[in-house]
Design a protein around this motif. Structure first.
Motif, PDB file in Angstrom:
ATOM      1  N   VAL A  80       0.839  -1.206   0.000  1.00 48.48           N
ATOM      2  CA  VAL A  80       0.000   0.000   0.000  1.00 48.48           C
ATOM      3  C   VAL A  80       0.871   1.252   0.000  1.00 48.48           C
ATOM      4  CG1 VAL A  80      -1.656   1.333   1.359  1.00 48.48           C
ATOM      5  CG2 VAL A  80      -1.968  -1.136   1.092  1.00 48.48           C
ATOM      6  N   GLU A  81       1.926   1.243   0.776  1.00 46.39           N
ATOM      7  CA  GLU A  81       2.809   2.409   0.848  1.00 46.39           C
ATOM      8  C   GLU A  81       3.468   2.682  -0.497  1.00 46.39           C
ATOM      9  OE1 GLU A  81       6.192   4.250   3.858  1.00 46.39           O
ATOM     10  OE2 GLU A  81       5.745   2.102   3.912  1.00 46.39           O
ATOM     11  N   VAL A  82       3.917   1.635  -1.168  1.00 49.50           N
ATOM     12  CA  VAL A  82       4.508   1.791  -2.499  1.00 49.50           C
ATOM     13  C   VAL A  82       3.475   2.354  -3.467  1.00 49.50           C
ATOM     14  CG1 VAL A  82       5.448   0.546  -4.493  1.00 49.50           C
ATOM     15  CG2 VAL A  82       6.221  -0.026  -2.183  1.00 49.50           C
ATOM     16  N   ASP A  83       2.272   1.817  -3.441  1.00 54.69           N
ATOM     17  CA  ASP A  83       1.202   2.241  -4.338  1.00 54.69           C
ATOM     18  C   ASP A  83       0.895   3.727  -4.148  1.00 54.69           C
ATOM     19  OD1 ASP A  83      -0.563   1.618  -6.350  1.00 54.69           O
ATOM     20  OD2 ASP A  83      -1.872   0.355  -5.131  1.00 54.69           O
ATOM     21  N   ARG A  84       0.758   4.132  -2.908  1.00 60.02           N
ATOM     22  CA  ARG A  84       0.445   5.532  -2.618  1.00 60.02           C
ATOM     23  C   ARG A  84       1.590   6.453  -3.004  1.00 60.02           C
ATOM     24  NH1 ARG A  84      -2.242   4.820   3.446  1.00 60.02           N
ATOM     25  NH2 ARG A  84      -4.264   3.985   2.774  1.00 60.02           N
ATOM     26  N   ARG A  85       2.809   6.037  -2.726  1.00 65.65           N
ATOM     27  CA  ARG A  85       3.972   6.859  -3.071  1.00 65.65           C
ATOM     28  C   ARG A  85       4.066   7.036  -4.585  1.00 65.65           C
ATOM     29  NH1 ARG A  85       9.114   8.009  -0.688  1.00 65.65           N
ATOM     30  NH2 ARG A  85       8.029   7.660   1.277  1.00 65.65           N
ATOM     31  N   LEU A  86       3.830   5.959  -5.325  1.00 65.55           N
ATOM     32  CA  LEU A  86       3.906   6.045  -6.782  1.00 65.55           C
ATOM     33  C   LEU A  86       2.857   7.020  -7.315  1.00 65.55           C
ATOM     34  CD1 LEU A  86       5.051   5.156  -9.501  1.00 65.55           C
ATOM     35  CD2 LEU A  86       3.403   3.262  -9.472  1.00 65.55           C
ATOM     36  N   LEU A  87       1.634   6.911  -6.841  1.00 65.50           N
ATOM     37  CA  LEU A  87       0.579   7.806  -7.313  1.00 65.50           C
ATOM     38  C   LEU A  87       0.936   9.257  -7.005  1.00 65.50           C
ATOM     39  CD1 LEU A  87      -2.266   7.815  -8.639  1.00 65.50           C
ATOM     40  CD2 LEU A  87      -3.192   7.988  -6.332  1.00 65.50           C
ATOM     41  N   ALA A  88       1.469   9.508  -5.822  1.00 67.65           N
ATOM     42  CA  ALA A  88       1.829  10.870  -5.426  1.00 67.65           C
ATOM     43  C   ALA A  88       2.959  11.434  -6.273  1.00 67.65           C
ATOM     44  CB  ALA A  88       2.222  10.896  -3.954  1.00 67.65           C
ATOM     45  N   SER A  89       3.785  10.550  -6.840  1.00 69.33           N
ATOM     46  CA  SER A  89       4.911  11.015  -7.651  1.00 69.33           C
ATOM     47  C   SER A  89       4.487  11.440  -9.048  1.00 69.33           C
ATOM     48  CB  SER A  89       5.977   9.914  -7.758  1.00 69.33           C
ATOM     49  OG  SER A  89       5.569   8.884  -8.652  1.00 69.33           O
ATOM     50  N   LYS A  90       3.245  11.128  -9.433  1.00 69.27           N
ATOM     51  CA  LYS A  90       2.745  11.492 -10.765  1.00 69.27           C
ATOM     52  C   LYS A  90       2.052  12.854 -10.655  1.00 69.27           C
ATOM     53  CE  LYS A  90       2.320   6.696 -12.241  1.00 69.27           C
ATOM     54  NZ  LYS A  90       3.423   6.769 -13.208  1.00 69.27           N
ATOM     55  N   LEU A  91       2.650  13.861 -11.265  1.00 71.43           N
ATOM     56  CA  LEU A  91       2.210  15.232 -11.042  1.00 71.43           C
ATOM     57  C   LEU A  91       0.949  15.609 -11.812  1.00 71.43           C
ATOM     58  CD1 LEU A  91       5.644  17.103 -11.045  1.00 71.43           C
ATOM     59  CD2 LEU A  91       4.418  16.035  -9.141  1.00 71.43           C
ATOM     60  N   ASN A  92       0.713  14.976 -12.953  1.00 77.28           N
ATOM     61  CA  ASN A  92      -0.431  15.339 -13.795  1.00 77.28           C
ATOM     62  C   ASN A  92      -1.627  14.431 -13.551  1.00 77.28           C
ATOM     63  OD1 ASN A  92       2.209  15.889 -15.717  1.00 77.28           O
ATOM     64  ND2 ASN A  92       0.711  17.539 -15.743  1.00 77.28           N
ATOM     65  N   ARG A  93      -2.802  15.035 -13.594  1.00 73.38           N
ATOM     66  CA  ARG A  93      -4.022  14.279 -13.341  1.00 73.38           C
ATOM     67  C   ARG A  93      -4.188  13.128 -14.331  1.00 73.38           C
ATOM     68  NH1 ARG A  93      -8.904  14.762 -15.745  1.00 73.38           N
ATOM     69  NH2 ARG A  93      -8.241  16.717 -16.720  1.00 73.38           N
ATOM     70  N   GLU A  94      -3.942  13.365 -15.611  1.00 67.40           N
ATOM     71  CA  GLU A  94      -4.162  12.293 -16.585  1.00 67.40           C
ATOM     72  C   GLU A  94      -3.177  11.149 -16.396  1.00 67.40           C
ATOM     73  OE1 GLU A  94      -3.941  13.907 -20.518  1.00 67.40           O
ATOM     74  OE2 GLU A  94      -1.780  13.628 -20.647  1.00 67.40           O
ATOM     75  N   ALA A  95      -1.972  11.459 -15.917  1.00 69.41           N
ATOM     76  CA  ALA A  95      -1.001  10.387 -15.646  1.00 69.41           C
ATOM     77  C   ALA A  95      -1.464   9.537 -14.475  1.00 69.41           C
ATOM     78  CB  ALA A  95       0.373  10.988 -15.360  1.00 69.41           C
ATOM     79  N   ARG A  96      -2.014  10.177 -13.451  1.00 68.94           N
ATOM     80  CA  ARG A  96      -2.538   9.425 -12.301  1.00 68.94           C
ATOM     81  C   ARG A  96      -3.729   8.570 -12.719  1.00 68.94           C
ATOM     82  NH1 ARG A  96      -1.578  14.533  -9.918  1.00 68.94           N
ATOM     83  NH2 ARG A  96      -3.792  15.055  -9.995  1.00 68.94           N
ATOM     84  N   GLN A  97      -4.634   9.159 -13.483  1.00 69.60           N
ATOM     85  CA  GLN A  97      -5.815   8.414 -13.912  1.00 69.60           C
ATOM     86  C   GLN A  97      -5.452   7.265 -14.835  1.00 69.60           C
ATOM     87  OE1 GLN A  97      -8.354  11.459 -15.592  1.00 69.60           O
ATOM     88  NE2 GLN A  97      -9.336  11.869 -13.629  1.00 69.60           N
ATOM     89  N   ALA A  98      -4.497   7.487 -15.719  1.00 71.19           N
ATOM     90  CA  ALA A  98      -4.072   6.422 -16.634  1.00 71.19           C
ATOM     91  C   ALA A  98      -3.480   5.260 -15.859  1.00 71.19           C
ATOM     92  CB  ALA A  98      -3.072   6.966 -17.639  1.00 71.19           C
ATOM     93  N   SER A  99      -2.679   5.563 -14.838  1.00 68.37           N
ATOM     94  CA  SER A  99      -2.029   4.504 -14.060  1.00 68.37           C
ATOM     95  C   SER A  99      -3.043   3.685 -13.279  1.00 68.37           C
ATOM     96  CB  SER A  99      -1.001   5.116 -13.107  1.00 68.37           C
ATOM     97  OG  SER A  99      -0.270   4.115 -12.443  1.00 68.37           O
ATOM     98  N   THR A 100      -4.001   4.340 -12.643  1.00 67.55           N
ATOM     99  CA  THR A 100      -4.975   3.589 -11.846  1.00 67.55           C
ATOM    100  C   THR A 100      -5.987   2.861 -12.730  1.00 67.55           C
ATOM    101  OG1 THR A 100      -6.308   5.610 -11.562  1.00 67.55           O
ATOM    102  CG2 THR A 100      -4.753   5.054  -9.813  1.00 67.55           C
ATOM    103  N   ARG A 101      -6.343   3.451 -13.845  1.00 67.30           N
ATOM    104  CA  ARG A 101      -7.298   2.777 -14.725  1.00 67.30           C
ATOM    105  C   ARG A 101      -6.703   1.515 -15.329  1.00 67.30           C
ATOM    106  NH1 ARG A 101      -9.473   5.541 -20.141  1.00 67.30           N
ATOM    107  NH2 ARG A 101      -7.456   4.764 -20.837  1.00 67.30           N
ATOM    108  N   THR A 102      -5.489   1.629 -15.877  1.00 68.37           N
ATOM    109  CA  THR A 102      -4.854   0.441 -16.451  1.00 68.37           C
ATOM    110  C   THR A 102      -4.495  -0.565 -15.364  1.00 68.37           C
ATOM    111  OG1 THR A 102      -2.698   1.559 -16.419  1.00 68.37           O
ATOM    112  CG2 THR A 102      -3.963   1.663 -18.464  1.00 68.37           C
ATOM    113  N   GLY A 103      -4.175  -0.070 -14.171  1.00 70.31           N
ATOM    114  CA  GLY A 103      -3.866  -0.980 -13.067  1.00 70.31           C
ATOM    115  C   GLY A 103      -5.065  -1.822 -12.672  1.00 70.31           C
ATOM    116  N   ARG A 104      -6.210  -1.202 -12.588  1.00 70.46           N
ATOM    117  CA  ARG A 104      -7.405  -1.949 -12.192  1.00 70.46           C
ATOM    118  C   ARG A 104      -7.851  -2.912 -13.284  1.00 70.46           C
ATOM    119  NH1 ARG A 104     -10.705   2.449  -8.449  1.00 70.46           N
ATOM    120  NH2 ARG A 104      -8.851   3.101  -7.293  1.00 70.46           N
ATOM    121  N   GLN A 105      -7.644  -2.502 -14.538  1.00 74.86           N
ATOM    122  CA  GLN A 105      -7.972  -3.428 -15.625  1.00 74.86           C
ATOM    123  C   GLN A 105      -7.013  -4.620 -15.622  1.00 74.86           C
ATOM    124  OE1 GLN A 105      -7.841  -0.634 -18.924  1.00 74.86           O
ATOM    125  NE2 GLN A 105     -10.063  -0.486 -18.978  1.00 74.86           N
TER     126      GLN A 105
END
Length: 230
Positions: A80-105
């Protein structure tokens, strides 16, 4: 009992461009560079190498390696800590959304295709919104659940990124099919270098530094017309 061949087959399946994680919808910032006229056919391979070394390697590949290690240790708090840190390191909204969307798929499909209690546990955490479900972390869990060694897992995911990037280049008319294959083959030493570095990093080291790529992503996010999600 799994074998080296089983591990190879899992790696090929998860890295296959036909795996329905949604990578085909992403340009990984390349479309933003094209819109800004900051990339052409000659420098596209150089841009890809730079992104692997300074963005994907320090961020996504490192997160995958750390998540893989944490799953092996049964340390879900660390996942969980790695996951949260990675998301926080992505500065742009579309980069965050792309990562979580493809991750869940990826997670949904991997649970069906591969199964395993580790994937079920991670899915529970994502469903409970205890963790964001970034693609590299989901991949790390999937590879670890299948017994694929960390080095092979990181290399496979980096190659999948490279294929996705070059495929976007094809659609943006920056390359052709033959040159795309040359580009991918010539990346081998770069991927080897990036894998080795990712495996050595700790959580405090997670995160890339690519200001121009972040700027291109920001431009792309506000563009009136887009072919790709990112």
């Amino acid at each position: 009992m799994t074998t080296a061949l089983d591990h190879l087959l899992v790696s090929l399946q998860l890295a296959d461009s036909a795996f329905p994680s949604g990578l085909y919808t992403l340009s990984h910032g390349l479309e933003g560079y094209v819109q800004a006229k900051r990339v052409d056919a000659d420098c596209m391979p150089v841009l890809l190498e730079d992104l692997l070394r300074h963005s994907v390697g320090p961020a996504d590949a490192t997160a995958l390696a750390l998540a893989h290690r944490a799953v092996g240790d049964g340390d879900w708090d660390a996942v969980v800590e790695v996951d949260r840190r990675l998301l926080a390191s992505k500065l742009n909204r579309e980069a965050r959304q792309a990562s979580t969307r493809t991750g869940r798929q990826m997670l949904d499909t991997a649970r069906l295709a591969l199964g395993g209690p580790e994937l079920d546990r991670y899915a529970e955490l994502v469903a409970a919104k205890a963790t964001p479900g970034c693609q590299p972390v989901a991949a790390g869990v999937a590879y670890a659940a299948s017994g694929v060694p960390a080095e092979q897992a990181v290399a496979s995911d980096l190659f999948a990124f490279a294929v996705s990037f070059v495929s976007a280049g094809l659609r943006l008319r920056l390359t052709d099919h033959r040159r795309a294959q040359i580009t991918l083959r010539e990346l081998a030493p770069v991927i080897e270098e990036v894998v080795a570095a990712a495996l050595e990093r700790e959580l405090a080291d997670l995160g890339g530094c690519v200001p121009l790529a972040d700027a291109m992503s920001g431009r792309h996010e506000r563009a009136e017309a887009r072919m790709f999600v990112s």
